[in-house]
Design a protein around this motif. Structure first.
Motif, PDB file in Angstrom:
ATOM      1  N   ASP A  79      -1.256  -1.173  12.520  1.00 43.60           N
ATOM      2  CA  ASP A  79      -0.502  -0.198  11.737  1.00 43.60           C
ATOM      3  C   ASP A  79      -0.405   1.119  12.504  1.00 43.60           C
ATOM      4  O   ASP A  79      -1.434   1.703  12.857  1.00 43.60           O
ATOM      5  N   PRO A  80       0.821   1.604  12.794  1.00 46.19           N
ATOM      6  CA  PRO A  80       0.952   2.825  13.591  1.00 46.19           C
ATOM      7  C   PRO A  80       0.562   4.091  12.832  1.00 46.19           C
ATOM      8  O   PRO A  80       0.374   5.141  13.447  1.00 46.19           O
ATOM      9  N   VAL A  81       0.423   3.990  11.508  1.00 42.13           N
ATOM     10  CA  VAL A  81       0.069   5.155  10.703  1.00 42.13           C
ATOM     11  C   VAL A  81      -1.416   5.172  10.377  1.00 42.13           C
ATOM     12  O   VAL A  81      -2.093   6.188  10.530  1.00 42.13           O
ATOM     13  N   THR A  82      -1.947   4.030   9.953  1.00 46.40           N
ATOM     14  CA  THR A  82      -3.351   3.982   9.527  1.00 46.40           C
ATOM     15  C   THR A  82      -4.291   3.431  10.587  1.00 46.40           C
ATOM     16  O   THR A  82      -5.507   3.611  10.486  1.00 46.40           O
ATOM     17  N   GLY A  83      -3.758   2.719  11.581  1.00 44.51           N
ATOM     18  CA  GLY A  83      -4.599   2.098  12.595  1.00 44.51           C
ATOM     19  C   GLY A  83      -5.187   0.757  12.164  1.00 44.51           C
ATOM     20  O   GLY A  83      -5.905   0.121  12.941  1.00 44.51           O
ATOM     21  N   ALA A  84      -4.884   0.311  10.951  1.00 44.72           N
ATOM     22  CA  ALA A  84      -5.422  -0.957  10.443  1.00 44.72           C
ATOM     23  C   ALA A  84      -4.792  -2.131  11.182  1.00 44.72           C
ATOM     24  O   ALA A  84      -3.624  -2.089  11.579  1.00 44.72           O
ATOM     25  N   GLU A  85      -5.581  -3.202  11.344  1.00 46.31           N
ATOM     26  CA  GLU A  85      -5.074  -4.438  11.933  1.00 46.31           C
ATOM     27  C   GLU A  85      -4.554  -5.323  10.805  1.00 46.31           C
ATOM     28  O   GLU A  85      -5.300  -5.704   9.908  1.00 46.31           O
ATOM     29  N   HIS A  86      -3.282  -5.645  10.839  1.00 46.95           N
ATOM     30  CA  HIS A  86      -2.657  -6.434   9.787  1.00 46.95           C
ATOM     31  C   HIS A  86      -2.339  -7.834  10.296  1.00 46.95           C
ATOM     32  O   HIS A  86      -1.854  -8.015  11.415  1.00 46.95           O
ATOM     33  N   ARG A 140       9.328   5.522   8.611  1.00 49.72           N
ATOM     34  CA  ARG A 140      10.093   4.332   8.984  1.00 49.72           C
ATOM     35  C   ARG A 140      10.195   4.168  10.493  1.00 49.72           C
ATOM     36  O   ARG A 140      10.046   3.071  11.033  1.00 49.72           O
ATOM     37  N   GLY A 141      10.452   5.270  11.199  1.00 56.64           N
ATOM     38  CA  GLY A 141      10.612   5.199  12.647  1.00 56.64           C
ATOM     39  C   GLY A 141       9.395   4.637  13.353  1.00 56.64           C
ATOM     40  O   GLY A 141       9.522   3.882  14.321  1.00 56.64           O
ATOM     41  N   ALA A 142       8.215   4.978  12.863  1.00 55.60           N
ATOM     42  CA  ALA A 142       6.982   4.495  13.504  1.00 55.60           C
ATOM     43  C   ALA A 142       6.884   2.974  13.414  1.00 55.60           C
ATOM     44  O   ALA A 142       6.475   2.310  14.375  1.00 55.60           O
ATOM     45  N   TYR A 143       7.284   2.421  12.259  1.00 63.34           N
ATOM     46  CA  TYR A 143       7.212   0.964  12.091  1.00 63.34           C
ATOM     47  C   TYR A 143       8.351   0.258  12.818  1.00 63.34           C
ATOM     48  O   TYR A 143       8.157  -0.831  13.377  1.00 63.34           O
ATOM     49  N   GLN A 144       9.536   0.871  12.843  1.00 61.27           N
ATOM     50  CA  GLN A 144      10.633   0.285  13.597  1.00 61.27           C
ATOM     51  C   GLN A 144      10.310   0.235  15.084  1.00 61.27           C
ATOM     52  O   GLN A 144      10.699  -0.713  15.779  1.00 61.27           O
ATOM     53  N   THR A 145       9.593   1.241  15.559  1.00 62.93           N
ATOM     54  CA  THR A 145       9.221   1.275  16.969  1.00 62.93           C
ATOM     55  C   THR A 145       8.335   0.089  17.343  1.00 62.93           C
ATOM     56  O   THR A 145       8.394  -0.410  18.471  1.00 62.93           O
ATOM     57  N   LEU A 146       7.520  -0.390  16.403  1.00 59.20           N
ATOM     58  CA  LEU A 146       6.699  -1.572  16.673  1.00 59.20           C
ATOM     59  C   LEU A 146       7.566  -2.754  17.094  1.00 59.20           C
ATOM     60  O   LEU A 146       7.235  -3.489  18.033  1.00 59.20           O
ATOM     61  N   PHE A 147       8.674  -2.956  16.371  1.00 61.38           N
ATOM     62  CA  PHE A 147       9.559  -4.075  16.685  1.00 61.38           C
ATOM     63  C   PHE A 147      10.343  -3.801  17.958  1.00 61.38           C
ATOM     64  O   PHE A 147      10.514  -4.697  18.794  1.00 61.38           O
ATOM     65  N   ASP A 184       0.852  -1.172   0.000  1.00 58.81           N
ATOM     66  CA  ASP A 184       0.000   0.000   0.000  1.00 58.81           C
ATOM     67  C   ASP A 184       0.900   1.239   0.000  1.00 58.81           C
ATOM     68  O   ASP A 184       2.108   1.122  -0.243  1.00 58.81           O
ATOM     69  N   GLU A 185       0.333   2.390   0.252  1.00 59.68           N
ATOM     70  CA  GLU A 185       1.139   3.612   0.155  1.00 59.68           C
ATOM     71  C   GLU A 185       2.098   3.787   1.318  1.00 59.68           C
ATOM     72  O   GLU A 185       2.946   4.696   1.299  1.00 59.68           O
ATOM     73  N   HIS A 186       2.008   2.916   2.325  1.00 69.25           N
ATOM     74  CA  HIS A 186       2.859   3.042   3.504  1.00 69.25           C
ATOM     75  C   HIS A 186       3.867   1.897   3.653  1.00 69.25           C
ATOM     76  O   HIS A 186       4.994   2.126   4.090  1.00 69.25           O
ATOM     77  N   THR A 232       9.166  -0.217   4.598  1.00 67.80           N
ATOM     78  CA  THR A 232       8.395   1.027   4.643  1.00 67.80           C
ATOM     79  C   THR A 232       8.627   1.832   3.375  1.00 67.80           C
ATOM     80  O   THR A 232       9.744   1.909   2.863  1.00 67.80           O
ATOM     81  N   VAL A 233       7.561   2.447   2.868  1.00 61.43           N
ATOM     82  CA  VAL A 233       7.608   3.184   1.613  1.00 61.43           C
ATOM     83  C   VAL A 233       8.122   4.599   1.805  1.00 61.43           C
ATOM     84  O   VAL A 233       8.882   5.121   0.990  1.00 61.43           O
TER      85      VAL A 233
END
Length: 330
Positions: free
Chosen positions: A294-301, A162-169, A101-103, A156-157
């Protein structure tokens, strides 16, 4: 309050999906010229290689213009150049995109393909491949998966996200599940949670367990076991759920339980490396699923790998290096 230094954008484009090398000259030093510093810093390449790069105009400043070999040393100066890519044998298995997706991009990586450029694996990596194939030069990896491990990797696109997704891990908010094929020990009580302290020293191939406060936690569960003609007695399939992310954690913990993962060249013993281009008998470890909010969209993946572990699907053909079953068989 210390001000954050500004890093100028690269004046050089990517090559083969690989970023140019960026070097910032240290604030303190006794070098008289940029060349003197780079010859020392890149000592492994040799002075002749560095001089050749200067002569060819391959080392540039922030304005994109070549830097002269006798340019005065300026603390904090940035220079860029493209490294000479090593000869790499292409990994002959597809890199599947399971979500885009776009993210984010989620890819299903085959065995033997490194996640990001490192050492002798540069252009033949998942990140470089995806940048080229998807025309996404800003794509970055949110985490890494061992080169010998197959399965799901999150990219990450947008660099600013990127930082938001790295923070998840980092904060352990990604639920990861792995699958492995290893020996079966009926005397070993399972499921169980393994806790230990693992250290990985720079330049040493293997990680090791040492006394001390645990920094590695893995849940190990038996999924199935069987005996078939032509298979070693006591072959089993396991579900592994790491709660932490130490280097080689699952491989170390399985070996410590007396259940070394099939095809592991490092645990419990280091074996001689195979010849370049030998893609037979891959490590039987697969990153099967990723789940996160998803830390940007709030979607459950929830993503799941479509790959099959060859030693479980057909052990005899895996051992012979001829399995070509579901997905890429790796």
């Amino acid at each position: 309050m210390r001000r954050k230094s500004h890093t100028p954008p690269s004046p050089l484009p990517q090559r083969h999906g690989v970023d140019p090398v960026r070097v910032r000259l240290p604030a303190a030093g006794t070098w008289g010229t940029v060349r003197e510093h780079l010859v020392e810093r890149l000592s492994g390449a040799g002075a002749g290689v560095v001089d050749g790069m200067f002569h060819a105009g391959r080392i540039v400043g922030a304005d994109g213009h070549p830097v002269a070999a006798d340019a005065p040393y300026v603390p904090g100066l940035f220079v860029w150049f493209h490294r000479d890519l090593p000869d790499e044998v292409p990994v002959p298995f597809p890199l599947e995109v399971v979500h885009r997706d776009e993210h984010i991009v989620v890819a299903d990586k085959p065995h033997f393909l490194a996640t990001t450029p490192r050492g002798s694996h540069v252009a033949e990596t998942a990140l470089a491949r995806l940048r080229r194939e998807l025309d996404l030069p800003a794509l970055t990896a949110a985490h890494r998966l061992d080169r010998l491990t197959a399965g799901l990797v999150l990219f990450t696109v947008r660099p600013e996200e990127r930082g938001a997704y790295q923070t998840l891990f980092r904060d352990r908010r990604v639920r990861k599940e792995y699958e492995a094929v290893a020996p079966y020990d009926p005397a070993l009580p399972l499921p169980r949670t393994v806790r230990s302290r693992i250290v990985k020293e720079r330049g040493v191939l293997t990680a090791r367990e040492v006394p001390g406060e645990p920094n590695a936690v893995s849940h190990v569960e038996l999924v199935d076991h069987r005996d078939r003609p032509g298979e070693p007695r006591g072959l089993a399939r396991y579900r592994l759920a790491p709660a932490t992310g130490q280097t080689h954690q699952l491989r170390v913990h399985m070996a410590a339980l007396g259940l070394p993962i099939l095809g592991d060249p490092l645990y419990p013993e280091v074996t001689a490396p195979g010849p370049a281009g030998d893609f037979r008998r891959p490590l039987q470890l697969l990153a099967r699923s990723l789940e996160f909010t998803d830390p940007v969209t709030g979607a459950e993946h929830r993503f799941r790998s479509g790959r099959a572990l060859a030693a479980w699907a057909c052990h005899a053909r895996w051992a012979a290096g001829t399995y070509d079953g579901p997905s890429d068989g790796q």
